[in-house]
Design a protein around this motif. Structure first.
Motif, mmCIF file in Angstrom:
data_model
loop_
_atom_site.group_PDB
_atom_site.id
_atom_site.type_symbol
_atom_site.label_atom_id
_atom_site.label_comp_id
_atom_site.label_asym_id
_atom_site.label_seq_id
_atom_site.Cartn_x
_atom_site.Cartn_y
_atom_site.Cartn_z
ATOM 1 N N VAL A 136 29.202 -22.366 -0.209
ATOM 2 C CA VAL A 136 29.410 -22.079 -1.631
ATOM 3 C C VAL A 136 30.657 -21.228 -1.840
ATOM 4 N N THR A 137 30.802 -20.171 -1.052
ATOM 5 C CA THR A 137 31.953 -19.296 -1.235
ATOM 6 C C THR A 137 33.248 -19.987 -0.817
ATOM 7 N N ALA A 138 33.180 -20.903 0.144
ATOM 8 C CA ALA A 138 34.378 -21.655 0.520
ATOM 9 C C ALA A 138 34.809 -22.579 -0.612
ATOM 10 N N ARG A 139 33.858 -23.215 -1.278
ATOM 11 C CA ARG A 139 34.207 -24.093 -2.403
ATOM 12 C C ARG A 139 34.731 -23.296 -3.590
ATOM 13 N N ALA A 140 34.335 -22.034 -3.681
ATOM 14 C CA ALA A 140 34.792 -21.201 -4.797
ATOM 15 C C ALA A 140 36.214 -20.691 -4.611
ATOM 16 N N TRP A 141 36.750 -20.823 -3.412
ATOM 17 C CA TRP A 141 38.115 -20.336 -3.128
ATOM 18 C C TRP A 141 38.785 -21.393 -2.258
ATOM 19 N N ARG A 142 39.105 -22.517 -2.885
ATOM 20 C CA ARG A 142 39.535 -23.695 -2.135
ATOM 21 C C ARG A 142 40.974 -23.595 -1.658
ATOM 22 N N PRO A 143 41.220 -24.074 -0.446
ATOM 23 C CA PRO A 143 42.601 -24.129 0.045
ATOM 24 C C PRO A 143 43.336 -25.298 -0.599
ATOM 25 N N VAL A 144 44.607 -25.389 -0.328
ATOM 26 C CA VAL A 144 45.397 -26.522 -0.784
ATOM 27 C C VAL A 144 45.303 -27.668 0.214
ATOM 28 N N GLU A 145 45.117 -27.316 1.474
ATOM 29 C CA GLU A 145 45.034 -28.312 2.537
ATOM 30 C C GLU A 145 43.919 -27.926 3.490
ATOM 31 N N SER A 146 43.174 -28.918 3.960
ATOM 32 C CA SER A 146 42.129 -28.624 4.935
ATOM 33 C C SER A 146 41.950 -29.797 5.885
ATOM 34 N N GLU A 147 41.414 -29.471 7.049
ATOM 35 C CA GLU A 147 41.144 -30.484 8.080
ATOM 36 C C GLU A 147 39.967 -29.993 8.901
ATOM 37 N N TRP A 148 39.166 -30.925 9.404
ATOM 38 C CA TRP A 148 38.000 -30.558 10.199
ATOM 39 C C TRP A 148 38.289 -30.729 11.686
ATOM 40 N N LEU A 149 37.915 -29.729 12.444
ATOM 41 C CA LEU A 149 37.920 -29.774 13.902
ATOM 42 C C LEU A 149 36.460 -29.671 14.309
ATOM 43 N N GLY A 150 35.814 -30.792 14.519
ATOM 44 C CA GLY A 150 34.372 -30.769 14.691
ATOM 45 C C GLY A 150 33.736 -30.202 13.437
ATOM 46 N N GLU A 151 32.975 -29.110 13.602
ATOM 47 C CA GLU A 151 32.359 -28.446 12.448
ATOM 48 C C GLU A 151 33.101 -27.174 12.049
ATOM 49 N N TRP A 152 34.348 -27.066 12.452
ATOM 50 C CA TRP A 152 35.217 -25.978 12.008
ATOM 51 C C TRP A 152 36.134 -26.520 10.922
ATOM 52 N N GLN A 153 36.200 -25.825 9.798
ATOM 53 C CA GLN A 153 37.113 -26.227 8.728
ATOM 54 C C GLN A 153 38.389 -25.401 8.815
ATOM 55 N N LEU A 154 39.504 -26.066 9.021
ATOM 56 C CA LEU A 154 40.807 -25.414 9.045
ATOM 57 C C LEU A 154 41.372 -25.463 7.626
ATOM 58 N N ARG A 155 41.762 -24.296 7.098
ATOM 59 C CA ARG A 155 42.173 -24.199 5.696
ATOM 60 C C ARG A 155 43.551 -23.545 5.601
ATOM 61 N N ALA A 156 44.380 -24.089 4.708
ATOM 62 C CA ALA A 156 45.716 -23.517 4.515
ATOM 63 C C ALA A 156 46.086 -23.557 3.039
ATOM 64 N N ALA A 157 46.805 -22.512 2.610
ATOM 65 C CA ALA A 157 47.272 -22.428 1.227
ATOM 66 C C ALA A 157 48.542 -21.589 1.157
ATOM 67 N N GLY A 158 49.482 -21.909 2.021
ATOM 68 C CA GLY A 158 50.773 -21.244 1.966
ATOM 69 C C GLY A 158 50.743 -19.745 2.188
ATOM 70 N N GLY A 159 49.674 -19.237 2.804
ATOM 71 C CA GLY A 159 49.581 -17.803 3.073
ATOM 72 C C GLY A 159 48.962 -16.986 1.963
#
Length: 350
Positions: free
Chosen positions: A95-118
Motif C-alpha cells: 500500500v505504501t509503495a503504491r502511494a509513493w510510486r516511482p517513475v520506473e520500476s522492474e522486478w528481480l524475482g520478488e524484489w521491486q527495483l524503483r527509480a525516480a531520478g533521485g
C-alpha cells in the motif's frame, strides 16, 4: 524467562533458531546500571563464534556473548494490537509503495527495483517483498548494476519489528558493509477518528499539486520527475507496462495574500487504506490546529471513497509529528530503514 522445574534459568535456544523471535537474559556488563541481568527481545539474526546478534523491533542490533547467557527461549510474534486496524507487513508494504510510486520500476524475482531520478529514497530503492530468485550476493550485484545504469546509488528498503519483516536481510546487508542511513516508522490508525477531530474548515482539496501547494512543500526545486511521484502517476516498467493508480488528493490552507499556504497535506486512497504524507505547516502557525484540520479534511474525503484505515510514515526524531499522530489515534506498526551500497556516490535525501 524459561525456568526449569528446579527453579533455575535455562537457555533453550541454539544456533538452529536463527531467524526466530527470541527472548534472552544475560549477565549485565561490568560498570552498568547495577542491575544483575539485562533482557533482550528480538529476532536472532546470527550466532557465530560465540556471539549472538539480536535485532530489536526498531532495527537496533545487540551483540551478546554466548558466555553471558543465563536464559533464553523462542517466543511467538508480538500479539496483534487491540487498537486500530489489523494489518500485516506485506499489505502495508504494498500500500505504501503504491502511494509513493516511482517513475520506473522492474522486478528481480520478488524484489521491486524503483527509480525516480533521485527524488527521495522511497522512490529510488529496492523493496524486497520475498525471494529475489538469485543468491543474495548475485541479487545485490544486479541491484547495483541497475541503479548504476541510472546514475543513482543503490538503496535497499528493509523493515523490522513485525511478523514477516526483514531482520535477517538487515544483518546480511550490514555484514556486507551496506550503510543504514535513515530509520523511520510506519504508523497506522482508524480513519474515522481522524476525520472527526475538527471541522477542517478552510481546507481546499485538489487533484493536483499547484504552484501554491508546492510553495509550502519543504522540498525546493521540485522537478518534473518529482511531480510525477507526487501525483501518483503509473510507473513505467522496463517491460512497457502501465496502469491506473490509487486516488490522490492534495490539501491546502490558503495563507495571507501573496504568501505560501499556511498548511498543506497529501493523501492517497487505495482500497481500505488512506496514506497521509507531506503534512506541513507554516512555522509561524504551528500548534494552532492547522495540521489537524488538513488531516481531517483529507480523511473525510477518504471515508467518502470507502477507506476505513489510515497509515503514515514518520521519522523517529520528529517529536512534533509523533505527538500529533499519537493524539489522532495512530500507533507504530513497524520500523523501516534505507541501506545504501558501500560506494562513493553521494546519498539521496529523505
Amino acid at each position: 524467562m524459561e525456568i526449569s522445574s528446579t527453579g533455575r534459568f535455562e537457555v533453550r535456544i541454539t544456533a538452529a533458531d536463527v531467524g526466530k523471535r527470541v527472548s534472552v537474559r544475560r549477565l549485565s556488563e561490568p560498570g552498568g546500571t547495577g542491575e544483575k541481568f539485562t533482557d533482550t527481545v528480538g529476532v536472532l539474526t546470527s550466532w557465530d563464534d560465540g556471539v549472538l546478534l539480536i535485532t530489536r523491533k526498531g532495527g537496533e542490533t545487540v551483540r551478546i556473548a554466548e558466555t553471558s547467557l543465563v536464559a533464553g527461549k523462542v517466543v511467538p510474534a508480538a500479539p496483534a494490537r487491540r487498537r486500530g486496524p489489523a494489518a500485516t507487513y506485506a499489505e502495508l508494504a504494498r500500500v505504501t509503495a503504491r502511494a509513493w510510486r516511482p517513475v520506473e520500476s522492474e522486478w528481480l524475482g520478488e524484489w521491486q527495483l524503483r527509480a525516480a531520478g533521485g527524488f527521495t529514497r522511497r522512490a529510488n530503492s529496492v523493496l524486497p517483498l520475498g525471494d529475489p530468485g538469485l543468491p543474495l550476493d548475485e541479487a545485490l550485484a544486479a541491484v547495483r548494476r541497475w541503479y548504476g545504469e541510472r546514475g543513482l546509488p543503490a538503496y535497499v528498503q528493509t523493515a523490522t519489528g513485525a511478523e514477516g519483516t526483514q531482520e535477517l536481510l538487515c544483518a546480511e546487508l550490514e555484514r556486507r558493509d551496506w550503510v543504514r542511513e535513515v530509520t523511520a516508522e510506519l504508523w497506522i490508525g482508524a480513519l474515522a477518528p481522524v476525520a472527526d477531530r475538527t471541522e477542517g474548515s478552510g481546507v481546499v482539496l485538489s487533484r493536483t499539486a499547484d504552484e501554491a501547494w508546492l510553495a509550502r512543500y519543504q522540498r525546493k526545486g521540485v522537478s518534473e520527475v518529482a511531480l510525477k511521484v507526487l501525483g501518483g502517476g503509473s510507473p513505467r516498467s522496463t517491460e512497457g507496462e502501465s496502469g491506473g493508480g490509487p486516488s490522490v488528493w492534495f490539501a491546502t490552507v490558503p495563507g495571507a495574500a501573496g504568501q505560501p499556504p499556511a498548511a498543506i497535506g497529501r493523501c492517497v486512497v487505495d482500497g481500505r487504506w488512506a496514506s497521509f504524507a507531506a503534512v506541513e505547516v507554516d512555522p509561524a502557525r504551528r500548534r494552532t490546529g492547522l495540521a489537524t484540520d488538513v488531516m481531517a479534511a483529507l480523511a473525510r474525503q477518504a471515508l467518502a471513497e470507502g477507506a476505513s484505515a489510515a497509515c503514515l510514515q514518520v521519522e523517529t526524531d520528529n517529536a512534533g509529528a509523533r505527538a500529533l499522530y499519537a493524539g489522532s489515534g495512530f500507533t507504530a506498526h513497524h520500523a523501516y530503514h534505507h541501506y545504501r551500497e558501500p560506494a562513493t556516490q553521494p546519498p539521496i535525501s529523505a
